[in-house]
Design an enzyme around this catalytic site. Structure first.
Site, short mmCIF file in Angstrom:
data_model
loop_
_atom_site.label_atom_id
_atom_site.label_comp_id
_atom_site.label_asym_id
_atom_site.label_seq_id
_atom_site.Cartn_x
_atom_site.Cartn_y
_atom_site.Cartn_z
N HIS A 525 0.79 -1.23 0.00
CA HIS A 525 0.00 0.00 0.00
C HIS A 525 0.82 1.29 0.00
CE1 HIS A 525 -3.52 2.35 0.24
NE2 HIS A 525 -4.25 1.54 0.96
N TYR A 641 -14.53 5.82 8.67
CA TYR A 641 -13.53 6.27 7.70
C TYR A 641 -14.00 5.88 6.30
CZ TYR A 641 -8.83 6.67 5.53
OH TYR A 641 -7.76 7.01 4.75
N THR A 654 -4.87 10.58 -0.53
CA THR A 654 -6.23 10.36 -0.02
C THR A 654 -6.57 11.38 1.06
OG1 THR A 654 -5.47 8.80 1.68
CG2 THR A 654 -6.12 7.88 -0.46
#
Length: 826
Positions: A525, A641, A654
């Site tokens: 990630h 979230y 993000t």
């Protein structure tokens, strides 16, 4: 097992008669072809760098300008430089050899080049200013104001033609730093439904004190960084959220993407791997040559396809003439149509608003290297091989031969050789990848001690510098119509963590191909976010069964290569001390993996088509559904979230949308109250949906809450200041973490003609020990796929139970609109 061909270019021996030199012509040929390929790649990169550097101009534009100036100089007998070149000629040592006409031509070249550069500079900066305005996003749903239409026209006209992947990077605005008072106010709004009056008053006091005292000082430093750095968030986000994490990245960070849900192109493992690897390498070639189109923001209310817009803009509508050149007539036509025709104005949104492409740079040839305190991302510019794992053995497979990329059938041939190898793993080799699945510190120390020299270092370099990692899994996974729940749950868990020792979790991504031909991805990630790897995966899935295809017997199309060297088995010398570390990492990883409670289900009772008839955003509809389902599951609200992107800004990643709002909680309470009428519930739902959309827009346009507070917290730590407010904010757990997987290349999948080519999307592990992770993808008009994860060890969560609540909540909310439709008919 066929080992790699160890070709020697030359050999020589010393004899009484002199030196006997023996050349291997095949080896020299391969050296020549490899060098030729490398130089071609360098030239393409240089050319792309020039094209991107001068965009929205082009070398052909410079040629046109210079030709025009030189012609004007020659025939009009004028000096375009207005005597400037003549003055400069006194300081040039070659000026006495230049004729008057030559001086005029040189002056024309100087002035023309200067004008060309000035125009590019002005266009680029004006476009950056235009892209800094986001008022268009807050307009009324389904229509564009006159101001927005004019803005879109200007952006389009200043965007040039045929942009490459990185053409817009220099024109993207920097992420703005929101005012502290706005961030604090929005935070308090988001915290209100989660606190009682006493807790809220206490937090409000802390927030006001921070806003008045410490906050302005921290804000000043943050603004200074925003002026200096390309993005004031992204580097700190990558470092502190990802690379400094010392816990396992498996489950906690890595995520996965699934294969087709109903289609099974071939049952042959090697063949499926052949087409998939070829497709991945072709994508990398396009990426290296910047041939991938830049990504543009698509506003969900735009009803027309981008092909119509491209034709309207790139084609002159002069009778009998279609030039394909954006001249004055085109500009006039665009402005006229966009300002007068509603459909044309909405059409303008497509292929107009660019998104940052910087995350694509580290997609291939990248590996996360462990460190004791912090990991680093290692990226090499070029890699000509991949690493393949099968039954405890790791292989290095070259992707080029005879100066070209291997064809699908040739790659399948290499995979077949690996599958046919019956040799046993070397001591410690089978479980070696478990080091990447456990805690980072033991892996970092083991890497430094046992893999820093000799053949261990060479083999580890082969893995870490590979284009990507491939696992030929010896298990079978796929969707089974007669056992949908268990089959999908098992498939998702396998992609997320596998056996904990058969994926190299540090690689940018792993391609997993199962024994029955099903496949999937597992991605690290830190280097990029899910939409980037999703774009790659859409390319692979679309090219696999359609463009590349398979023969009738399931093999890749094409012929075997008679002389191609086989894969190279990597050699390891792993001592017992290192094997102990490997086993310890495997124990940690297995404990983590066994605790994952995964549930995946396709919801096909309705989808985007019916939701849009309700005049509601599908994302807002699903987010409010999750809030209702969560309240029914746990009997309380929680901090939620939802991932939103900030790629409208340079190097944006993000932002968080806090989906649990006061308005959403009011709606949920109304749904739990039998005395509330459907009309009242529907009204509250619409208010909650509008609030969610507004928060999503704010997050996308740089006015979110959490990244700003995160950076303020880091600045406070650098300054040695403690903030009770920031400490409490950043310690709050996200018990419901959600993300939508976007389908970005809709044109690649005709789900009406081929519904079997629908994908199940992807998912991730739970963020909190007592929370849920939910990923969803909206496909076509009638399908929504959900991926739910939690932990078995939590007494509060159950993924299957939560899935049932989600399905019921979807139906209950839709029922409100069905009642409304009936009432309207009456």
């Amino acid at each position: 097992m066929a080992e790699a061909h160890q070709a020697v270019a030359f050999q020589f021996t010393v004899t009484p008669d002199g030196i006997d030199l023996q050349l291997c012509h095949e080896a020299l040929r391969q050296i020549y072809l490899s060098g030729l390929h490398s130089w071609k790649k360098r030239f393409v990169r240089f050319k792309n760098g020039v094209m991107t550097g001068v965009y929205p101009g082009s070398p052909s534009g410079l040629l046109v300008v210079l030709t025009g100036y030189i012609s004007a100089t020659k025939y009009a007998k004028i000096d375009p430089s207005l005597g400037l070149f003549t003055k400069l000629s006194t300081h040039l040592p070659v000026s006495k050899y230049i004729t008057v006409e030559g001086q005029r031509i040189a002056g024309g070249v100087l002035v023309g080049t200067g004008l060309w550069v000035a125009v590019i500079f002005v266009m680029r900066n004006v476009r950056k200013c235009l892209l800094s305005w986001h008022g268009w996003m807050f307009g009324r749903h389904g229509s564009l104001s006159f101001k927005t239409k004019v803005w879109l026209v200007l952006v389009k006209l200043l965007s040039g033609r045929n942009p490459m992947l990185y053409s817009f990077q220099s024109s993207l605005p920097r992420l703005p730093v929101p005012p502290i008072k706005d961030t604090v106010r929005r935070y308090l709004d988001s915290a209100r439904p989660l606190m009682d009056d006493e807790q809220y008053q206490r937090m409000e006091g802390l927030a006001k004190d921070f806003e008045k005292n410490l906050g302005p000082r921290l804000q000043w430093y943050l603004k200074l960084k925003s002026w200096w750095a390309s993005n004031y968030v992204s580097d700190w986000w990558e470092e502190y959220i990802y690379l400094r994490g010392r816990s396992p990245i498996m489950v906690n960070s890595n995520y996965y993407a699934m294969d087709f849900l109903y289609a099974f192109p071939t049952h042959l493992q090697a063949a499926r791997a052949g087409n998939a690897i070829r497709s991945l390498m072709m994508y990398r070639r396009k990426l290296d040559r910047a041939q991938i189109k830049p990504r543009f923001l698509l506003k969900d209310y735009v009803p027309l396809c981008s092909a119509q817009w491209e034709r309207m803009y790139n084609t002159s509508r002069i009778p009998g003439l279609e030039t394909g050149f954006p001249g004055i007539w085109d500009s006039f036509l665009v402005i006229l149509q966009s300002l007068t025709l509603p459909s044309a104005s909405q059409l303008m949104v497509l292929n107009t608003i660019p998104m940052c492409s910087s995350q694509y740079e580290r997609m291939f040839n990248t590996s996360r290297v462990p460190g004791v305190e912090e990991d680093i991302l290692q990226h090499v510019n070029e890699s000509k091989h991949i690493a393949v794992y099968h039954k405890g053995r790791i292989y290095k497979v070259w992707m080029f031969y005879d100066g070209r990329l291997l064809l699908p059938r040739e790659i399948e041939q290499q995979m077949e050789r690996i599958l046919a190898d019956e040799s046993e793993p070397q001591p410690g080799e089978e479980l070696l990848p478990a080091l990447t699945a456990g805690d980072r510190v033991p892996w970092a120390k083991a890497r430094s001690e046992f893999f820093s020299k000799g053949k261990n270092k060479q083999s580890l370099d082969a893995v870490e510098k590979a284009a990507f990692f491939v696992t030929l899994d010896d298990s079978e996974q796929r969707y089974e119509a007669d056992n949908p729940i268990q089959s999908l749950d098992s498939y998702g868990k396998s992609l997320l963590h596998g056996k904990c020792y058969d994926r190299w979790f540090d690689k940018s991504f792993n391609l997993i191909v199962y024994k029955n031909g099903t496949m999937g991805l597992n991605a690290e990630h830190s280097w990029a976010d899910a939409p980037v790897i999703g774009h790659l995966w859409e390319h692979v899935l679309s090219s696999d069964p359609v463009q590349l295809g398979y023969s009738e017997d399931g093999h890749c199309k094409g012929n075997l290569h008679p002389n191609m060297p086989g894969p190279q088995r990597l050699q390891w010398d792993i001592p017992e001390e290192c094997q102990t570390v490997i086993n310890n990492s495997l124990t940690v990883a297995k404990t983590l993996a066994d605790d994952v409670d995964m549930h995946i289900f396709p919801f096909n009772k309705f989808g985007k088509g019916l939701i849009k008839k309700c005049k509601t955003s599908p994302d807002a509809f699903i987010q409010i559904t999750l809030q209702l389902a969560h309240f029914r599951d746990k009997g309380k609200f929680c901090l939620t979230y939802e991932a939103s992107m900030t790629r409208l800004f340079r190097e944006g990643r993000t932002e968080t949308v806090r989906s649990c709002t006061v308005q959403t909680c009011d709606f949920v309470r109304a749904m739990m109250n039998d005395n509330t009428t459907k009309e009242e519930k529907l009204k509250l739902f619409k208010v909650a949906a509008e609030k969610h959309q507004d928060m999503y827009r704010l997050a996308m346009t740089g006015s979110g809450i959490d990244r700003h507070l995160f950076c303020l917290y880091l600045v406070s730590k650098y300054l040695g200041e403690d903030s009770a407010f920031l400490k409490e904010v950043l310690s709050e757990p996200w018990r419901l973490s959600t993300s939508q997987t976007p389908l970005q290349q809709v044109e690649l999948f005709d789900l009406k003609k081929h519904p079997e080519f629908v994908t199940s999307g992807g998912g991730f592990g739970p963020v909190a020990d007592d929370g849920y992770g939910v990923s969803y993808i909206v496909l076509g008009e009638d399908l929504i796929n959900f991926h739910i994860s939690s932990k078995h060890s939590s007494l509060e969560t159950d993924s299957h139970r939560f899935g049932c609540y989600i399905q019921q909540a979807l139906l209950d909310i839709l029922d409100l609109f069905q009642f409304d439709d009936k009432a309207d008919k009456k």
